[in-house]
Write a protein that holds these residues in place. Structure first.
Motif, PDB file in Angstrom:
ATOM      1  N   ALA A 222      19.551 -58.576  23.905  1.00  0.00           N
ATOM      2  CA  ALA A 222      18.954 -57.244  23.818  1.00  0.00           C
ATOM      3  C   ALA A 222      19.454 -56.516  22.579  1.00  0.00           C
ATOM      4  O   ALA A 222      20.569 -56.744  22.104  1.00  0.00           O
ATOM      5  CB  ALA A 222      19.292 -56.427  25.063  1.00  0.00           C
ATOM      6  N   ILE A 223      18.606 -55.638  22.063  1.00  0.00           N
ATOM      7  CA  ILE A 223      18.969 -54.695  21.013  1.00  0.00           C
ATOM      8  C   ILE A 223      18.712 -53.291  21.562  1.00  0.00           C
ATOM      9  O   ILE A 223      17.662 -53.026  22.149  1.00  0.00           O
ATOM     10  CB  ILE A 223      18.153 -54.902  19.725  1.00  0.00           C
ATOM     11  N   LEU A 224      19.685 -52.388  21.375  1.00  0.00           N
ATOM     12  CA  LEU A 224      19.584 -51.024  21.865  1.00  0.00           C
ATOM     13  C   LEU A 224      19.543 -50.042  20.704  1.00  0.00           C
ATOM     14  O   LEU A 224      20.126 -50.291  19.647  1.00  0.00           O
ATOM     15  CB  LEU A 224      20.789 -50.695  22.758  1.00  0.00           C
ATOM     16  N   HIS A 225      18.863 -48.925  20.918  1.00  0.00           N
ATOM     17  CA  HIS A 225      18.776 -47.865  19.920  1.00  0.00           C
ATOM     18  C   HIS A 225      19.429 -46.619  20.489  1.00  0.00           C
ATOM     19  O   HIS A 225      19.134 -46.204  21.613  1.00  0.00           O
ATOM     20  CB  HIS A 225      17.314 -47.579  19.564  1.00  0.00           C
ATOM     21  N   VAL A 226      20.338 -46.002  19.713  1.00  0.00           N
ATOM     22  CA  VAL A 226      21.023 -44.800  20.192  1.00  0.00           C
ATOM     23  C   VAL A 226      20.265 -43.547  19.783  1.00  0.00           C
ATOM     24  O   VAL A 226      19.525 -43.530  18.794  1.00  0.00           O
ATOM     25  CB  VAL A 226      22.474 -44.744  19.677  1.00  0.00           C
ATOM     26  N   ALA A 330      27.784 -68.644  25.195  1.00  0.00           N
ATOM     27  CA  ALA A 330      27.339 -67.537  24.354  1.00  0.00           C
ATOM     28  C   ALA A 330      25.875 -67.740  23.980  1.00  0.00           C
ATOM     29  O   ALA A 330      25.389 -68.867  23.873  1.00  0.00           O
ATOM     30  CB  ALA A 330      28.210 -67.440  23.096  1.00  0.00           C
ATOM     31  N   VAL A 331      25.178 -66.623  23.789  1.00  0.00           N
ATOM     32  CA  VAL A 331      23.754 -66.627  23.461  1.00  0.00           C
ATOM     33  C   VAL A 331      23.574 -66.664  21.948  1.00  0.00           C
ATOM     34  O   VAL A 331      24.306 -65.996  21.209  1.00  0.00           O
ATOM     35  CB  VAL A 331      23.070 -65.378  24.056  1.00  0.00           C
ATOM     36  N   LEU A 332      22.588 -67.421  21.494  1.00  0.00           N
ATOM     37  CA  LEU A 332      22.352 -67.612  20.063  1.00  0.00           C
ATOM     38  C   LEU A 332      21.633 -66.415  19.445  1.00  0.00           C
ATOM     39  O   LEU A 332      20.806 -65.768  20.098  1.00  0.00           O
ATOM     40  CB  LEU A 332      21.537 -68.881  19.827  1.00  0.00           C
ATOM     41  N   ILE A 333      21.938 -66.145  18.183  1.00  0.00           N
ATOM     42  CA  ILE A 333      21.304 -65.077  17.410  1.00  0.00           C
ATOM     43  C   ILE A 333      20.235 -65.669  16.506  1.00  0.00           C
ATOM     44  O   ILE A 333      20.451 -66.685  15.847  1.00  0.00           O
ATOM     45  CB  ILE A 333      22.356 -64.331  16.563  1.00  0.00           C
ATOM     46  N   ASN A 334      19.078 -65.003  16.460  1.00  0.00           N
ATOM     47  CA  ASN A 334      17.945 -65.428  15.624  1.00  0.00           C
ATOM     48  C   ASN A 334      17.501 -66.854  15.931  1.00  0.00           C
ATOM     49  O   ASN A 334      17.069 -67.594  15.050  1.00  0.00           O
ATOM     50  CB  ASN A 334      18.275 -65.268  14.140  1.00  0.00           C
ATOM     51  N   ASP A 339      15.267 -62.516  17.906  1.00  0.00           N
ATOM     52  CA  ASP A 339      15.139 -62.143  16.503  1.00  0.00           C
ATOM     53  C   ASP A 339      15.552 -60.690  16.280  1.00  0.00           C
ATOM     54  O   ASP A 339      14.827 -59.757  16.646  1.00  0.00           O
ATOM     55  CB  ASP A 339      13.697 -62.350  16.039  1.00  0.00           C
ATOM     56  N   VAL A 340      16.688 -60.491  15.659  1.00  0.00           N
ATOM     57  CA  VAL A 340      17.266 -59.157  15.525  1.00  0.00           C
ATOM     58  C   VAL A 340      16.335 -58.212  14.770  1.00  0.00           C
ATOM     59  O   VAL A 340      16.026 -57.110  15.243  1.00  0.00           O
ATOM     60  CB  VAL A 340      18.642 -59.230  14.825  1.00  0.00           C
ATOM     61  N   GLU A 341      15.876 -58.613  13.605  1.00  0.00           N
ATOM     62  CA  GLU A 341      15.056 -57.723  12.785  1.00  0.00           C
ATOM     63  C   GLU A 341      13.745 -57.371  13.485  1.00  0.00           C
ATOM     64  O   GLU A 341      13.297 -56.214  13.458  1.00  0.00           O
ATOM     65  CB  GLU A 341      14.777 -58.367  11.419  1.00  0.00           C
ATOM     66  N   LYS A 342      13.143 -58.341  14.126  1.00  0.00           N
ATOM     67  CA  LYS A 342      11.877 -58.076  14.820  1.00  0.00           C
ATOM     68  C   LYS A 342      12.097 -57.190  16.042  1.00  0.00           C
ATOM     69  O   LYS A 342      11.253 -56.346  16.369  1.00  0.00           O
ATOM     70  CB  LYS A 342      11.215 -59.397  15.202  1.00  0.00           C
ATOM     71  N   PHE A 343      13.220 -57.373  16.711  1.00  0.00           N
ATOM     72  CA  PHE A 343      13.507 -56.515  17.847  1.00  0.00           C
ATOM     73  C   PHE A 343      13.702 -55.069  17.395  1.00  0.00           C
ATOM     74  O   PHE A 343      13.301 -54.130  18.089  1.00  0.00           O
ATOM     75  CB  PHE A 343      14.761 -57.011  18.575  1.00  0.00           C
ATOM     76  N   MET A 344      14.320 -54.870  16.240  1.00  0.00           N
ATOM     77  CA  MET A 344      14.481 -53.510  15.732  1.00  0.00           C
ATOM     78  C   MET A 344      13.127 -52.905  15.374  1.00  0.00           C
ATOM     79  O   MET A 344      12.886 -51.713  15.563  1.00  0.00           O
ATOM     80  CB  MET A 344      15.437 -53.496  14.540  1.00  0.00           C
ATOM     81  N   GLN A 345      12.224 -53.737  14.865  1.00  0.00           N
ATOM     82  CA  GLN A 345      10.861 -53.269  14.594  1.00  0.00           C
ATOM     83  C   GLN A 345      10.159 -52.903  15.903  1.00  0.00           C
ATOM     84  O   GLN A 345       9.414 -51.922  15.958  1.00  0.00           O
ATOM     85  CB  GLN A 345      10.072 -54.351  13.859  1.00  0.00           C
ATOM     86  N   ALA A 346      10.408 -53.683  16.937  1.00  0.00           N
ATOM     87  CA  ALA A 346       9.813 -53.375  18.239  1.00  0.00           C
ATOM     88  C   ALA A 346      10.300 -52.019  18.747  1.00  0.00           C
ATOM     89  O   ALA A 346       9.537 -51.241  19.327  1.00  0.00           O
ATOM     90  CB  ALA A 346      10.147 -54.480  19.237  1.00  0.00           C
ATOM     91  N   LEU A 347      11.570 -51.717  18.528  1.00  0.00           N
ATOM     92  CA  LEU A 347      12.100 -50.410  18.919  1.00  0.00           C
ATOM     93  C   LEU A 347      11.441 -49.293  18.116  1.00  0.00           C
ATOM     94  O   LEU A 347      11.193 -48.199  18.638  1.00  0.00           O
ATOM     95  CB  LEU A 347      13.617 -50.386  18.721  1.00  0.00           C
ATOM     96  N   SER A 356       7.000 -52.100   8.993  1.00  0.00           N
ATOM     97  CA  SER A 356       6.013 -52.912   8.288  1.00  0.00           C
ATOM     98  C   SER A 356       5.655 -54.204   9.002  1.00  0.00           C
ATOM     99  O   SER A 356       4.677 -54.855   8.654  1.00  0.00           O
ATOM    100  CB  SER A 356       6.541 -53.251   6.888  1.00  0.00           C
ATOM    101  N   LEU A 357       6.442 -54.631   9.991  1.00  0.00           N
ATOM    102  CA  LEU A 357       6.179 -55.900  10.653  1.00  0.00           C
ATOM    103  C   LEU A 357       4.843 -55.844  11.395  1.00  0.00           C
ATOM    104  O   LEU A 357       4.538 -54.861  12.075  1.00  0.00           O
ATOM    105  CB  LEU A 357       7.300 -56.216  11.649  1.00  0.00           C
TER     106      LEU A 357
END
Length: 378
Positions: A222-226, A330-334, A339-347, A356-357
């Motif tokens: 998961a990626i969270l936004h504050v 442990a869970v793998l990144i990317n 996908d970290v960058e795409k998840f941030m775009q989703a947020l 831009s994604l």
């Protein structure tokens, strides 16, 4: 009123509550459910026969709801399936679904293993103060619905990747049994912020689309936004795609084990700890094995290689005789869609600041009281 299993099973259309000695295993069944199969499921899972309570007063419609506030602390076997059906009914068209983002209100309302190979050590206070090397390892405190009449609070760990985004495991904020957290708070090490003035609320989160569908280990991400930028003294940590070749690597696993330190009143003190270890990619599960010691509260903490880069996110423990009796994972990144960058775009999409994604998205819908949207990309 308690009754025997055979008495209830002779009434296939009755609503029943099944209990085991484990308070987390209560279950409510509505009319038309096959109690025999559920009985066997619990017997296989817990190694003991459950007690079955006949309760014809529970209507079928109620059994389809997640009964967080039930005086008996009951949960339904249909909760996860209903949640999954709701999500699947709102998948985006045109591109395959990869993520699900959701909003949270602006108010605060897995097991680990000690392998006795690499003991947990307390990090020095200088690591977590403003500008400290590991000030970017933070705590996640999530509040879920009440269980047995009491607040259900879960604690975990996470890593700061920029001043607005946090990386962690999905089960810290979206649990298979308890659903989505009602509110989520990000906290620093208590030595850097003893009065929690630097704490931040999470206003949106995104998980791998497969997490609420199947709760598979490799998608526990998961990626969270504050809601407002983190304190400038918190240093973001570099991360990179998890390597899956090259054999065994030396790492350190960081986190906030919540049963390691408390004050004289028995109150939890969130202090950053670490354990040395070695990691190795395991292709059967799509996870990283590691032998660092962890405790509850460590989930979501970073696995850091010698260069200082985060290469994975600690999840918990696994028992698997194919490798060894017990191992931490442990869970793998990317990888695996994490996908970290795409998840941030989703947020950015759910927060109305889409980048831009090229993302396909479903209509917004309500999921357990949260505004949610499914998103897809190539």
């Amino acid at each position: 009123m308690a009754t025997t299993c055979s008495n209830v099973l002779r009434q296939p259309s009755v609503s029943v509550t099944i209990r085991t000695m484990n308070p987390d295993s209560h279950i409510v069944l509505g009319e038309g459910y096959d109690a025999t199969k559920v009985y066997k499921l619990f017997e296989n899972r817990y190694g003991a026969s459950p007690v079955i309570f006949s309760n014809p007063s529970i209507p079928y419609a109620l059994s389809c709801l997640y009964l967080r506030d039930s005086p008996e602390g009951a949960i339904t076997d249909t909760a996860a399936r209903i949640r999954r059906k709701c999500i699947e009914d709102h998948t985006p068209s045109g591109l395959p679904p990869h993520a699900l983002a959701f909003k949270l209100p602006q108010k605060f309302i897995e097991d680990e293993a000690l392998l006795d190979e690499n003991p947990i050590e307390l990090n020095p206070a200088t690591d977590v103060q403003n500008g400290g090397t590991y000030s970017g390892v933070v705590q996640v405190r999530s509040v879920f619905g009440k269980r047995m009449g009491h607040s259900n609070i879960r604690r975990g760990s996470a890593v700061v990747i920029d001043r607005e985004h946090i990386m962690t495991v999905a089960h810290n904020i979206w649990h298979e049994r308890d659903g989505i957290a009602k509110s989520i708070q990000i906290l620093r090490d208590c030595r850097a912020d003893p009065y929690e003035v630097d704490s931040r609320l999470v206003d949106a989160g995104v998980v791998n689309y497969q997490w609420p569908i199947s709760f598979s280990d490799e998608h526990d991400f998961a990626i969270l936004h504050v809601s407002e930028p983190l304190h400038r003294g918190i240093q973001s940590m570099e991360y990179k795609q998890t390597p899956v070749a090259g054999g065994i690597h030396d790492v350190k696993i960081y986190g906030f084990p919540f049963n390691m330190f408390d004050n004289h009143n028995g109150e939890y003190l969130g202090r950053l700890c670490h354990s040395q270890g070695q990691v190795e990619y395991h292709c059967i599960d799509g996870l990283l094995d590691h032998n660092g010691d962890t405790e509850k509260g460590s989930s979501g903490g970073p696995v850091v290689e010698s260069s200082g880069s985060v290469v994975a996110i600690h999840k918990g423990t696994m028992r698997d005789s194919r490798r060894r009796p017990i191992i931490n994972i442990a869970v793998l990144i990317n990888r695996h869609g994490n996908d970290v960058e795409k998840f941030m775009q989703a947020l950015a999409v759910i927060n109305g600041t889409s980048g831009s994604l090229e993302i396909a998205q479903s209509d917004n819908f309500m999921l357990e009281g949260h505004e949610a949207v499914c998103l897809g990309w190539e």
